[in-house]
Design an enzyme around this catalytic site. Structure first.
Site, PDB file in Angstrom:
ATOM      1  N   HIS A 176      31.168   6.296  -7.211  1.00 29.51           N
ATOM      2  CA  HIS A 176      32.152   6.851  -6.338  1.00 29.51           C
ATOM      3  C   HIS A 176      33.009   5.536  -6.092  1.00 29.51           C
ATOM      4  CE1 HIS A 176      34.270   9.722  -3.768  1.00 29.51           C
ATOM      5  NE2 HIS A 176      34.550   8.563  -3.049  1.00 29.51           N
ATOM      6  N   GLU A 177      32.304   5.071  -5.234  1.00 26.51           N
ATOM      7  CA  GLU A 177      33.066   3.405  -4.603  1.00 26.51           C
ATOM      8  C   GLU A 177      33.610   2.716  -5.758  1.00 26.51           C
ATOM      9  OE1 GLU A 177      34.093   3.907  -1.883  1.00 26.51           O
ATOM     10  OE2 GLU A 177      32.544   5.531  -0.975  1.00 26.51           O
ATOM     11  N   HIS A 210      40.484   1.604  -9.292  1.00 29.61           N
ATOM     12  CA  HIS A 210      41.643   1.938  -9.291  1.00 29.61           C
ATOM     13  C   HIS A 210      42.558   0.765  -8.709  1.00 29.61           C
ATOM     14  CE1 HIS A 210      44.357   5.583  -7.401  1.00 29.61           C
ATOM     15  NE2 HIS A 210      45.011   5.140  -8.520  1.00 29.61           N
TER      16      HIS A 210
HETATM   17 ZN    ZN Z   1      36.129   8.294  -1.978  1.00 27.59          ZN
END
Ligand code: ZN
Length: 686
Positions: free
Chosen positions: A466-467, A473
């Protein structure tokens, strides 16, 4: 006078972490605030029709170094705090916040920016720059830039008042939570509670100088009792205390909720919006409150049959037990759900740990992004770091050219806060001071023990994925406007790149890249993986309804609630929640009095709680493209990189999404993943 060698002023790509001290913070931030103010003042001095560079371009750069320094200080305070560093951070934080808050309130700045926006030069700028112009002016307007002097004054009063009331609300929740304790000396009442929960309760009692076991309304204590305590009266008592928190003197939030709602509505209407949700969602992907409401209502309708089935199954299971209650009450749900889970699955997530040694997990993550995005990650051992456990990596394109770099800080320390997060330090842009991106990911996984490697749970693995998704991004961004780069996107869009990464950690093809028993080298046995997969859909409709209930109640309060017609906002909120509950909520149910997400700050998650589900719909839907093409598809990866990760906030998020998917999002993939839709009923992709 600025210290000429203050390392916080260096703005170097190789951040001099080994030199930064608490004493550097105040002088550096003072200098940088002055510089940023001077740059803004320069924009305000522009006469006539300004150029882009002299107006929006200058605005985009005015806070760059200040942001960088604050990101570094904030990070160090979060991961390696000392009393001196905390003091320094607390000293500069209010001034920095006030500085940012003032920008959108500056009428002289607004006039120059508006002059550019109304000039023909606007049409010659790139689409990203034109979007920056529009978003900036919208933001100024939402701060009252177009209001007359009286209205501006009223808006200012409302802001002050809201910040006071929400602070009071938040303190009441904290104080009311802390004011409750239940001390149990009769051990027979603790039947069912696991040893860890008993131990924690005994420690808690001891810390207060008490005998026995002390239970509180803090999450770990509350959840343990609700999930495991056999004593039904105990569960009822704790449930009641928790869900009526902050509803009586001296910590009474009932009036504050009504006041906050009234002021938020007045603020929205002053700014020309029908309600607070419309004001708040204007720059979000949902765009307005009704769109968010119909999103929630649609998901409710589609979840309802499965929700009812799950609750029937639970009722039948309870009826089959020897001493089960005839009617399930709210304080029975988590308890019997846990019993049902144990009866159905024989699964302990600890069994997976040996397959998730931390270095292998990171290697797997890097292999994955190399396969789908064509980027290579390599560790660099000679970078300045702030702690020996921290790792530093460089990310390169397929051509070998560097894109960016990042730190990974994975283990807990006394001086580090809990949880997992990502932060950006530098946004690189071609032709600018820095051309590469720099960021960090943090987690709090179990550290290595003796000569055993750090072994993660599957949930830790998901967290790292997730991180790392947030980091991608940032690192894969190709910004033309710094303020729109990377993760600076709408709140209901920002979790798409991170949550989509979690999906990969459930796929056999991905797990086979890296998950090996740290002693034997064996892959995860089929049976063990199947067990893990089955737990994913257990009572998924109930989990979903709960989230939808909070979202619906939040939106109803900020859109539909009318004090003259609806009376007490607490019972109004309870009625809104009731449609999403499998059991009858008690008359005094007052969850809203303790719901910090909505009322502990002037905005926070207010009218935005739906974002959690919204983002899940996006990530599950987007991931279905990977599933269809094969999860390691370079083609789909390339398109996700090009249309989503590279673009930041440089186009409307719905347009970015449609560029990638070829259509608008649908919740089908989310429902299918949660077992709430047969997998083969997914419509074909346009
Ligand atoms: Zn998040």
């Amino acid at each position: 006078m600025a210290d000429p060698i203050n390392p916080l002023l260096s703005y170097r790509f190789d951040v001099p972490f080994d030199q930064i001290e608490a004493q550097h913070v105040v002088p550096a931030v003072t200098v940088l605030l002055e510089r940023s103010r001077a740059q803004l003042a320069e924009i305000k001095r522009v006469q006539g029709a300004p150029s882009y560079e002299a107006s929006f371009g200058a605005l985009d750069e005015a806070t760059e170094e200040l942001e960088h320094a604050m990101a570094i200080v904030g990070h160090l305070e979060a991961v390696l705090t000392t009393p001196a560093l905390r003091d320094a951070h607390n000293t500069v934080q209010p001034e920095v916040s006030a500085f940012y808050a003032q920008i959108a309130l500056d009428p002289d700045l607004y006039r120059v920016l508006k002059r550019f926006a109304e000039s023909p030069a606007l049409t010659e700028r790139s689409p990203a720059e034109q979007r920056f112009v529009k978003l900036t002016l919208d933001d100024f307007k939402r701060h009252g830039a177009e209001l007359g002097p009286d209205q501006k004054r009223r808006l200012e009063q409302i802001s002050v008042e809201l910040s006071k009331l929400t602070t009071q609300y938040s303190q009441n929740v904290l104080d009311a939570t802390n004011a409750f304790e239940l001390v149990i000396t009769d051990e027979s009442k603790l039947e069912g509670l696991p040893a860890s929960a008993r131990e924690a309760a005994r420690e808690s009692a001891k810390a207060k100088g008490l005998e026995g076991y002390r239970f509180s309304l803090q999450q770990p204590s509350y959840i343990a009792v609700m999930t495991y305590a056999d004593d039904r009266a105990l569960r009822e008592q704790i449930y009641g205390a928790y869900n009526t928190r902050a509803t009586s003197a001296p910590y009474d939030n009932r009036g504050l909720v009504a006041d906050i709602l009234r002021l938020r509505k007045e603020k929205a209407q002053l700014l020309g919006f029908a309600n607070f949700a419309d004001l708040n969602l204007e720059d979000r992907m949902a765009k307005n409150g009704h769109k968010a409401q119909s999103f929630v209502e649609d998901l409710r309708t589609r979840t309802l049959p499965h929700f009812e089935r799950e609750n029937r199954e639970l009722t039948e299971f309870v009826a089959s037990l020897d001493h089960g209650p005839a009617v399930l009450e709210p304080w029975d749900m988590a308890y019997y759900a846990e019993k049902l889970r144990n009866a159905r699955f024989d699964f302990d997530e600890e069994q997976l740990r040996p397959y998730f040694a931390v270095d292998r997990v990171l290697d797997g993550l890097f292999m994955l992004v190399e396969r789908i995005y064509g980027v290579r990650v390599e560790q660099k051992l000679d970078a300045p770091r702030y702690h020996e456990d921290v790792r530093f990596y460089v990310m390169r394109n397929e051509t070998g050219a560097q894109i960016g770099a990042f730190y990974a800080d994975l283990y807990p320390r006394d001086e580090k806060r809990g949880g997992a997060w990502m932060a950006d330090f530098i946004t690189g842009m071609p032709g600018k001071r820095h051309v590469h991106h720099l960021g960090v990911m943090c987690a709090n996984a179990n550290p290595p023990l003796g000569n055993k490697p750090a072994l993660l749970t599957h949930q830790d693995v998901e967290t790292l994925f997730h991180e790392f998704g947030h980091l991608l991004h940032h690192l894969l961004g190709e910004p033309g406007v710094r303020s729109l780069a990377g993760t600076r996107v709408a709140w209901d869009f920002v979790e798409l790149p991170s949550m989509i990464m979690e999906n990969f950690g459930w796929e056999r093809a991905i797990l086979d890249l890296f998950a090996r028993h740290y002693e034997t080298g064996a892959p995860i046995p089929e049976e063990l993986l199947a067990k893990l997969q089955r737990t994913r859909t257990f009572r998924a409709a109930n989990a979903q309804m709960r989230q939808l209930g909070f979202a619906a109640m939040d939106l109803a309060l900020h859109i539909d609630y009318d004090p003259a017609r609806d009376g007490d906002p607490l019972s109004y909120a309870r009625d809104a929640m009731q449609r999403y509950s499998g059991v009858k909520l008690p008359r005094d149910y007052a969850m809203v009095a303790g719901f910090g997400h909505l009322f502990a700050s002037p905005v926070g998650y207010a009218a935005g709680y739906y974002s959690y589900k919204w983002a899940e719909v996006l990530e599950a839907d987007a991931f279905s493209r990977f599933v269809e093409a094969g999860v390691l598809s370079r083609e789909v990866g390339g398109e996700f990189r090009k249309h989503i990760l590279a673009r930041g906030n440089e186009a409307d998020p719905l347009d970015l999404y449609k560029d990638f998917m070829g259509r608008e999002p649908t919740p089908d993939a989310l429902l299918a993943r949660a077992g709430l839709l047969p997998r083969d009923s997914r419509p074909p992709r346009a």
